[in-house]
Design a protein around this motif. Structure first.
Motif, short mmCIF file in Angstrom:
data_model
loop_
_atom_site.label_atom_id
_atom_site.label_comp_id
_atom_site.label_asym_id
_atom_site.label_seq_id
_atom_site.Cartn_x
_atom_site.Cartn_y
_atom_site.Cartn_z
N MET A 169 0.85 -1.19 0.00
CA MET A 169 0.00 0.00 0.00
C MET A 169 0.88 1.24 0.00
N PRO A 170 0.65 2.16 -0.93
CA PRO A 170 1.51 3.34 -1.02
C PRO A 170 1.39 4.24 0.20
N ARG A 171 2.48 4.91 0.50
CA ARG A 171 2.45 5.93 1.56
C ARG A 171 1.42 6.99 1.20
N GLY A 172 0.72 7.45 2.20
CA GLY A 172 -0.31 8.47 1.98
C GLY A 172 -1.72 7.92 1.97
N MET A 173 -1.86 6.59 1.95
CA MET A 173 -3.19 6.00 2.00
C MET A 173 -3.72 5.98 3.43
N PHE A 174 -5.05 5.92 3.53
CA PHE A 174 -5.73 5.88 4.82
C PHE A 174 -6.65 4.67 4.89
N LEU A 175 -6.94 4.23 6.10
CA LEU A 175 -7.93 3.18 6.30
C LEU A 175 -9.32 3.72 5.96
N LYS A 176 -10.08 2.93 5.22
CA LYS A 176 -11.46 3.32 4.95
C LYS A 176 -12.36 3.00 6.14
N SER A 177 -12.01 1.94 6.88
CA SER A 177 -12.82 1.55 8.03
C SER A 177 -12.63 2.54 9.18
N GLU A 178 -13.65 2.63 10.02
CA GLU A 178 -13.56 3.47 11.20
C GLU A 178 -12.48 2.93 12.16
N PRO A 179 -11.79 3.79 12.89
CA PRO A 179 -10.77 3.31 13.83
C PRO A 179 -11.31 2.30 14.83
#
Length: 420
Positions: free
Chosen positions: A41-51
């Motif tokens: 997964m590239p740097r700068g991506m975020f989780l789509k799921s809630e924390p």
């Protein structure tokens, strides 16, 4: 001989291992911890799921994502996306505290034997176990559209093949797909100076809404409860009752698994795409061939109209297809003996046990049996609890009370004591 070998050290493998250790099983965990999250997964991506829906599972619930964030001076808040790099680091922290030492070697072959199973590691060591839990994640199941499969790897890649998009700076790239992976990859490419377009077969992009507040009037919560897969009673059922989902008719399960929570972009990536990325809708790749400087794509719409475009590189953000025939680490004999579901995935029973006694499965490969939750980290809690109970049943043991496995890493002993 081990009681259990866990093959895979992602969220599902680590969660299974934590529960197995607490149950007193003699186990070994094989695989690079959080490999997909660290390497694909590239740097700068975020989780789509809630924390709060992204916790790995230990029996005492001590090693949660919000607990890790607090140790780092970070905050895990509802509707505030977590960077993938933070989540990967959390997984390593979880492994350190909640899991026996992980053997980072990969498994090259798994074979059934009369007394259980034989595993061969990448460097040739042979390990034996009475039971095995396969939690191999998504990477064996990469799906690329058939018209693109004959292209040279320099011209075509899957979105999961990249931990760094820097190689595409200043180039022309076409991303195929309309889901989060496609849209976030395209946004990151545009933000680094890549000329990028998204090509999707749908006639419009879907976007998830900003989640409603955690604290709401009771009548709003009753109408659309929060769940690990989003708001609404249908999502709540998929997220919180996978054991009941398994009792639906198999054709119904297959249909839901294939269509529920379909391709959509997160609310926080929408502006980044709409302001910077060309989007070509209602186009499916019919053929592709190498040309000077890149790839020529021939596309077709649902009404039969044809379009051509040339691009320097194609990134297929086209998901994963968890079929049995892609589990190449299984010996041919073992693979051929396993029953399959209608979608080609391995059939599993109520405890995630395959049709071969003692061989258990976890993660995406079980989605056709237990539903969409198995496509997300949220499903790891139900899987770990249920699967380890099934392993204990298969071994004809009951989880010993108060026993602290000697192989458990620092922090796990305290957790076991606290639980009892």
């Amino acid at each position: 001989m081990y009681d259990l070998l866990v093959v895979g050290a992602g969220p599902y493998g680590l969660s299974i291992a934590s529960h197995a250790a607490a149950a007193g099983l003699n186990l070994r965990v094989l695989g690079r911890p959080m490999a997909s999250w660290r390497d694909h997964m590239p740097r700068g991506m975020f989780l789509k799921s809630e924390p709060w829906a992204s916790n790995l599972a230990d029996p005492g619930g001590r090693w949660r994502l919000d607990t890790y964030c607090a140790t780092q001076g970070l905050t895990a808040r509802h509707a505030d996306p977590i960077p993938v790099t933070t989540f990967a680091a959390y997984g390593l922290w979880f492994a350190h505290h909640a899991v026996p030492r992980v053997d980072e070697r990969m498994v090259s072959r798994l074979t059934a034997r009369p007394a259980g199973f034989e595993v061969v590691t990448e460097d040739g060591e042979v390990l034996r176990a009475r039971t095995v839990a396969l939690a191999v994640g998504v990477m064996p199941f990469v799906e690329v559209p058939s018209p693109l499969r004959g292209l040279h790897p320099a011209l075509i890649s899957h979105s999961s093949h990249h931990s760094d998009l820097e190689r595409f700076r200043g180039r022309d790239v076409t991303v195929i797909g309309g889901g989060q992976a496609a849209l976030e990859t395209a946004a990151l490419l545009a933000e680094q100076g890549t000329r990028v377009r998204v090509l999707a077969r749908a006639d419009g992009l879907s976007w998830n809404d900003v989640p409603p507040p955690w604290q709401r009037p009771w009548w709003q919560s009753a109408r659309a409860p929060h769940s690990g897969l989003g708001c609404g009673w249908r999502n709540w059922f998929y997220a919180e009752r996978p054991g009941l989902f398994r009792h639906l008719p198999e054709p119904t399960r297959a249909r839901i698994t294939a269509t529920a929570l379909g391709p959509a972009g997160a609310w926080w990536v929408r502006d980044r795409v709409e302001q910077a990325v060309e989007v070509l809708l209602d186009r499916e790749v019919a053929s592709a061939r190498a040309v000077t400087g890149g790839v020529r794509l021939e596309t077709v719409s649902r009404t039969g109209e044809r379009y051509s475009l040339e691009t320097g590189h194609v990134i297929a953000a086209t998901g994963f297809r968890p079929t049995l025939n892609r589990l190449g680490l299984l010996s041919e004999e073992l693979r051929g003996s396993l029953a399959t579901a209608v979608d080609g995935s391995p059939a599993v029973g109520r405890d995630f046990e395959s049709s071969h006694p003692g061989l258990f499965m976890g993660g995406l490969v079980t989605a056709s049996a237990f539903g969409p939750a198995m496509r997300f980290v949220h499903g790891a809690t139900f899987t770990a609890t249920t699967l380890v109970r099934g392993v204990c049943r298969r071994l004809r043991t009951t989880p010993p009370v108060g026993r602290i496995p000697a192989a458990v890493g620092r922090g796990r002993a305290e957790a076991v004591r606290a639980d009892h």
